[in-house]
Design a protein around this motif. Structure first.
Motif, short mmCIF file in Angstrom:
data_model
loop_
_atom_site.label_atom_id
_atom_site.label_comp_id
_atom_site.label_asym_id
_atom_site.label_seq_id
_atom_site.Cartn_x
_atom_site.Cartn_y
_atom_site.Cartn_z
N SER A 220 55.51 44.59 79.81
CA SER A 220 55.77 43.99 78.51
C SER A 220 54.90 42.77 78.27
N VAL A 221 54.80 41.91 79.28
CA VAL A 221 53.99 40.71 79.16
C VAL A 221 52.52 41.06 78.96
N LEU A 222 52.01 41.99 79.74
CA LEU A 222 50.60 42.35 79.65
C LEU A 222 50.27 42.99 78.30
N SER A 223 51.19 43.82 77.78
CA SER A 223 50.96 44.42 76.47
C SER A 223 50.89 43.34 75.39
N SER A 224 51.82 42.37 75.48
CA SER A 224 51.83 41.28 74.51
C SER A 224 50.58 40.41 74.65
N PHE A 225 50.17 40.19 75.90
CA PHE A 225 48.98 39.37 76.13
C PHE A 225 47.74 40.04 75.56
N GLN A 226 47.62 41.36 75.77
CA GLN A 226 46.47 42.10 75.24
C GLN A 226 46.41 41.97 73.73
N LEU A 227 47.56 42.08 73.08
CA LEU A 227 47.62 41.97 71.62
C LEU A 227 47.23 40.57 71.17
N GLU A 228 47.78 39.56 71.84
CA GLU A 228 47.48 38.18 71.45
C GLU A 228 46.02 37.84 71.72
N ALA A 229 45.47 38.36 72.81
CA ALA A 229 44.06 38.10 73.12
C ALA A 229 43.16 38.71 72.04
N THR A 230 43.54 39.88 71.55
CA THR A 230 42.78 40.52 70.47
C THR A 230 42.84 39.67 69.20
N ASN A 231 44.03 39.12 68.93
CA ASN A 231 44.18 38.27 67.74
C ASN A 231 43.33 37.01 67.86
N VAL A 232 43.28 36.47 69.07
CA VAL A 232 42.51 35.24 69.30
C VAL A 232 41.01 35.49 69.07
N LEU B 120 46.73 30.73 76.84
CA LEU B 120 47.60 31.84 76.50
C LEU B 120 48.07 32.57 77.76
N LYS B 121 47.15 32.75 78.71
CA LYS B 121 47.51 33.41 79.97
C LYS B 121 48.58 32.63 80.70
N ALA B 122 48.41 31.31 80.77
CA ALA B 122 49.38 30.47 81.47
C ALA B 122 50.77 30.58 80.84
N GLU B 123 50.81 30.63 79.52
CA GLU B 123 52.10 30.73 78.82
C GLU B 123 52.76 32.08 79.09
N PHE B 124 51.98 33.15 79.08
CA PHE B 124 52.55 34.47 79.29
C PHE B 124 53.04 34.65 80.74
N LEU B 125 52.29 34.10 81.69
CA LEU B 125 52.72 34.20 83.09
C LEU B 125 53.99 33.40 83.33
N GLU B 126 54.12 32.25 82.65
CA GLU B 126 55.34 31.47 82.77
C GLU B 126 56.52 32.24 82.17
N ASP B 127 56.26 32.95 81.07
CA ASP B 127 57.30 33.80 80.48
C ASP B 127 57.75 34.86 81.48
N LEU B 128 56.79 35.42 82.22
CA LEU B 128 57.12 36.45 83.20
C LEU B 128 57.97 35.85 84.32
#
Length: 212
Positions: A193-205, A163-171
């Motif tokens: 924006s990316v970090l906020s989305s990553f935090q949310l997705e990490a919580t979901n995971v 997930l981290k790799a995908e979000f950093l590529e988005d950035l």
């Protein structure tokens, strides 16, 4: 980090060079185990992921770089005297070239300005990467405190790193900065924006593992 050093050399018209000692990770770990006070292997693995080889064929400012292999001999053996002498000559030549050719100031160079902007973007990605790592570390600790099974901890770590790799590529690509209408929001900081989305997705995971 190495580009920041180059910029400093350019600002003061100093010589700039890079000496990179290349050693395979497995060999680093093997040699580390032979030390009287070995470094934690996790630390070495993390450093191996972060350290980057100079790329003189890609970056003109890295032309004055030298990469030497540290796997030429085993810890139990003495390195060949001829090889060590060759290394010594190469290093002396590298330092000599840096001293004889200090980096020239060229603040009006358009190409260099573009490179500077690219480095700033890379720095934003680096900072985002560090924050994502902290989020992952906190998430893994939370999972451990919730008694998630070791086998599932491994799966959780792999999912979070992917997930981290995908979000950093988005950035890097400038994604994840759109509003709900699908349009770019000029007031939104891409990294935030990316970090906020990553935090949310990490919580979901992690909830998938905790709330089973």
């Amino acid at each position: 980090m190495r580009y920041e050093v180059f910029q400093l050399a350019r600002e003061y018209s100093l010589g700039f060079c890079q000496l990179f000692l290349e050693c395979p990770l497995e060999l680093c770990l093997q040699r580390n185990r032979l030390r009287g006070s070995p470094v934690p292997e996790g630390t070495i693995c993390r450093m191996a992921q972060r350290v980057e080889l100079p790329e003189p064929e890609k970056n003109p400012w890295e032309q004055n770089s030298l990469i030497l292999s540290c796997s030429a001999c085993t810890p139990e053996e003495q390195c060949d005297a001829g090889l060590m002498e060759a290394f010594h000559v190469q290093i002396i030549n590298l330092l000599g070239a840096a001293l004889e050719n200090p980096v020239k100031q060229n603040r009006e160079n358009t190409e260099q300005k573009e490179a500077d902007r690219a480095i700033c973007a890379a720095s934003a990605v680096h900072q985002a990467d560090q924050t994502c790592r902290r989020i992952i570390s906190q998430t893994m600790k939370e999972a451990k405190d919730k008694n998630v099974l070791p086998s599932e901890m491994k799966s959780l770590a792999e999912e979070l790193n992917k997930l981290k790799a995908e979000f950093l590529e988005d950035l890097r690509q400038g994604s994840h900065v759109e509003n709900e209408s699908g349009q770019q929001n000029p007031t939104t900081d891409p990294a935030t924006s990316v970090l906020s989305s990553f935090q949310l997705e990490a919580t979901n995971v992690i909830n998938k593992y905790i709330l089973k």
